[in-house]
Motif scaffolding. Structure first.
Motif, PDB file in Angstrom:
ATOM      1  N   GLY A 120      27.641  55.354  26.910  1.00 30.44           N
ATOM      2  CA  GLY A 120      28.164  56.317  28.165  1.00 30.44           C
ATOM      3  C   GLY A 120      29.552  56.364  28.435  1.00 30.44           C
ATOM      4  O   GLY A 120      30.324  55.665  27.474  1.00 30.44           O
ATOM      5  N   GLN A 121      29.893  57.077  29.442  1.00 32.20           N
ATOM      6  CA  GLN A 121      31.391  56.966  29.864  1.00 32.20           C
ATOM      7  C   GLN A 121      31.548  55.854  30.730  1.00 32.20           C
ATOM      8  O   GLN A 121      30.844  55.695  31.518  1.00 32.20           O
ATOM      9  CB  GLN A 121      31.424  58.330  30.600  1.00 32.20           C
ATOM     10  N   PRO A 122      32.709  55.152  30.592  1.00 29.55           N
ATOM     11  CA  PRO A 122      33.115  54.043  31.435  1.00 29.55           C
ATOM     12  C   PRO A 122      33.571  54.669  32.618  1.00 29.55           C
ATOM     13  O   PRO A 122      34.281  55.776  32.513  1.00 29.55           O
ATOM     14  CB  PRO A 122      34.109  53.219  30.685  1.00 29.55           C
ATOM     15  N   TRP A 123      33.531  54.011  33.918  1.00 30.61           N
ATOM     16  CA  TRP A 123      33.918  54.305  35.161  1.00 30.61           C
ATOM     17  C   TRP A 123      34.526  53.177  35.692  1.00 30.61           C
ATOM     18  O   TRP A 123      34.254  51.914  35.529  1.00 30.61           O
ATOM     19  CB  TRP A 123      32.890  54.469  36.145  1.00 30.61           C
ATOM     20  N   LEU A 124      35.823  53.200  36.175  1.00 30.12           N
ATOM     21  CA  LEU A 124      36.570  52.328  37.084  1.00 30.12           C
ATOM     22  C   LEU A 124      36.373  52.578  38.694  1.00 30.12           C
ATOM     23  O   LEU A 124      37.394  53.687  38.868  1.00 30.12           O
ATOM     24  CB  LEU A 124      37.991  52.115  36.411  1.00 30.12           C
ATOM     25  N   THR A 125      36.248  51.563  39.347  1.00 29.96           N
ATOM     26  CA  THR A 125      36.450  51.556  40.662  1.00 29.96           C
ATOM     27  C   THR A 125      37.329  50.463  41.097  1.00 29.96           C
ATOM     28  O   THR A 125      37.229  49.312  40.850  1.00 29.96           O
ATOM     29  CB  THR A 125      35.020  51.386  41.523  1.00 29.96           C
ATOM     30  N   VAL A 126      38.228  50.931  41.970  1.00 27.06           N
ATOM     31  CA  VAL A 126      39.505  49.933  42.385  1.00 27.06           C
ATOM     32  C   VAL A 126      39.530  49.957  44.084  1.00 27.06           C
ATOM     33  O   VAL A 126      39.473  50.942  44.473  1.00 27.06           O
ATOM     34  CB  VAL A 126      40.857  50.266  41.495  1.00 27.06           C
ATOM     35  N   LEU A 127      39.919  48.882  44.564  1.00 28.69           N
ATOM     36  CA  LEU A 127      40.483  48.906  45.623  1.00 28.69           C
ATOM     37  C   LEU A 127      41.721  48.211  45.775  1.00 28.69           C
ATOM     38  O   LEU A 127      42.289  47.235  45.131  1.00 28.69           O
ATOM     39  CB  LEU A 127      39.651  47.880  46.634  1.00 28.69           C
ATOM     40  N   ILE A 128      42.847  48.906  46.266  1.00 27.09           N
ATOM     41  CA  ILE A 128      44.077  48.622  46.518  1.00 27.09           C
ATOM     42  C   ILE A 128      44.710  48.314  47.784  1.00 27.09           C
ATOM     43  O   ILE A 128      44.425  49.129  48.591  1.00 27.09           O
ATOM     44  CB  ILE A 128      45.017  49.754  45.706  1.00 27.09           C
ATOM     45  N   ASP A 129      45.331  47.245  47.974  1.00 28.36           N
ATOM     46  CA  ASP A 129      46.017  46.795  49.312  1.00 28.36           C
ATOM     47  C   ASP A 129      47.101  47.808  49.604  1.00 28.36           C
ATOM     48  O   ASP A 129      47.953  48.150  48.588  1.00 28.36           O
ATOM     49  CB  ASP A 129      46.456  45.432  49.268  1.00 28.36           C
ATOM     50  N   TYR A 130      47.216  48.374  50.443  1.00 29.91           N
ATOM     51  CA  TYR A 130      48.134  49.751  51.084  1.00 29.91           C
ATOM     52  C   TYR A 130      49.636  49.170  50.917  1.00 29.91           C
ATOM     53  O   TYR A 130      50.455  49.819  50.460  1.00 29.91           O
ATOM     54  CB  TYR A 130      47.896  50.181  52.495  1.00 29.91           C
ATOM     55  N   TYR A 131      49.830  47.748  51.522  1.00 27.24           N
ATOM     56  CA  TYR A 131      51.418  47.268  51.472  1.00 27.24           C
ATOM     57  C   TYR A 131      51.879  46.692  50.261  1.00 27.24           C
ATOM     58  O   TYR A 131      52.736  46.812  49.860  1.00 27.24           O
ATOM     59  CB  TYR A 131      51.550  46.466  53.020  1.00 27.24           C
ATOM     60  N   SER A 132      51.079  45.735  49.675  1.00 27.16           N
ATOM     61  CA  SER A 132      51.478  45.138  48.720  1.00 27.16           C
ATOM     62  C   SER A 132      51.401  45.620  47.300  1.00 27.16           C
ATOM     63  O   SER A 132      51.696  45.469  46.273  1.00 27.16           O
ATOM     64  CB  SER A 132      50.670  43.526  48.568  1.00 27.16           C
ATOM     65  N   ARG A 133      50.467  46.503  47.158  1.00 23.11           N
ATOM     66  CA  ARG A 133      49.932  47.562  46.090  1.00 23.11           C
ATOM     67  C   ARG A 133      49.418  46.688  45.189  1.00 23.11           C
ATOM     68  O   ARG A 133      49.067  47.336  43.890  1.00 23.11           O
ATOM     69  CB  ARG A 133      51.374  48.312  45.510  1.00 23.11           C
ATOM     70  N   LEU A 134      48.678  45.610  45.357  1.00 18.94           N
ATOM     71  CA  LEU A 134      48.069  44.733  44.576  1.00 18.94           C
ATOM     72  C   LEU A 134      46.521  45.317  44.463  1.00 18.94           C
ATOM     73  O   LEU A 134      45.935  45.869  45.633  1.00 18.94           O
ATOM     74  CB  LEU A 134      47.768  43.417  45.352  1.00 18.94           C
ATOM     75  N   ILE A 135      45.800  45.445  43.209  1.00 21.15           N
ATOM     76  CA  ILE A 135      44.644  45.568  43.209  1.00 21.15           C
ATOM     77  C   ILE A 135      43.745  44.389  43.619  1.00 21.15           C
ATOM     78  O   ILE A 135      43.875  43.344  43.149  1.00 21.15           O
ATOM     79  CB  ILE A 135      44.201  45.948  41.642  1.00 21.15           C
TER      80      ILE A 135
END
Length: 146
Positions: free
Chosen positions: A39-54
């Motif tokens: 199938g097709q791979p999917w990526l879900t990410v959560l990023i911190d607004y200030y540090s821009r870290l995943i």
């Protein structure tokens, strides 16, 4: 702001910290095996607004769902202490974890579910929904994906 820790970055002062959530299909050929296509791979990410870290992610073949989002959120909340043990080729640390105060979401079916609402309530996370067709409201995570 994450109530956990962001080591080595110092204190961020000023605006309210938010965490952006987004999920994207990874374009390209289908992943296949001898048994057929996965199938097709999917990526879900959560990023911190200030540090821009995943701070959390989920990469897999399951399309966006409550379960996928919970896996990314679980990863965001927990310390990443076993990262180098599991992946010795990775250098450095992933120094962020904790509960986000606010989760900025679009209006995808997985993000407007009663299940997510209940989980956020139990964890004390405020859900902030962007208006329809306004990707600039989630610019941090949208910029990550280009």
């Amino acid at each position: 702001m994450f109530t956990g820790i962001v080591e080595e970055l110092g204190e961020v002062v000023g605006k309210e910290d938010l965490t952006d959530a987004a999920r994207f299909v990874i374009r390209g050929p289908l992943v296949t095996t001898d048994a057929g296509p996965l199938g097709q791979p999917w990526l879900t990410v959560l990023i911190d607004y200030y540090s821009r870290l995943i701070v959390g992610l989920c990469l897999g073949f399951e399309p966006p769902s409550y379960g996928v989002l919970m896996e990314a959120l679980r990863q965001a909340i927990l310390p990443k202490t076993d990262l180098q043990r599991r992946y010795p080729q990775v250098r450095g640390t992933w120094p962020c974890y904790g509960l986000p105060e606010t989760l900025v979401c679009d209006r995808g079916a997985d993000l407007i579910s009663k299940d997510l609402e209940a989980a956020a309530f139990q964890l004390g996370i405020e859900l902030d929904f962007a208006p329809p067709r306004t990707p600039h409201f989630k610019g941090t995570v949208e910029a990550f994906f280009g």
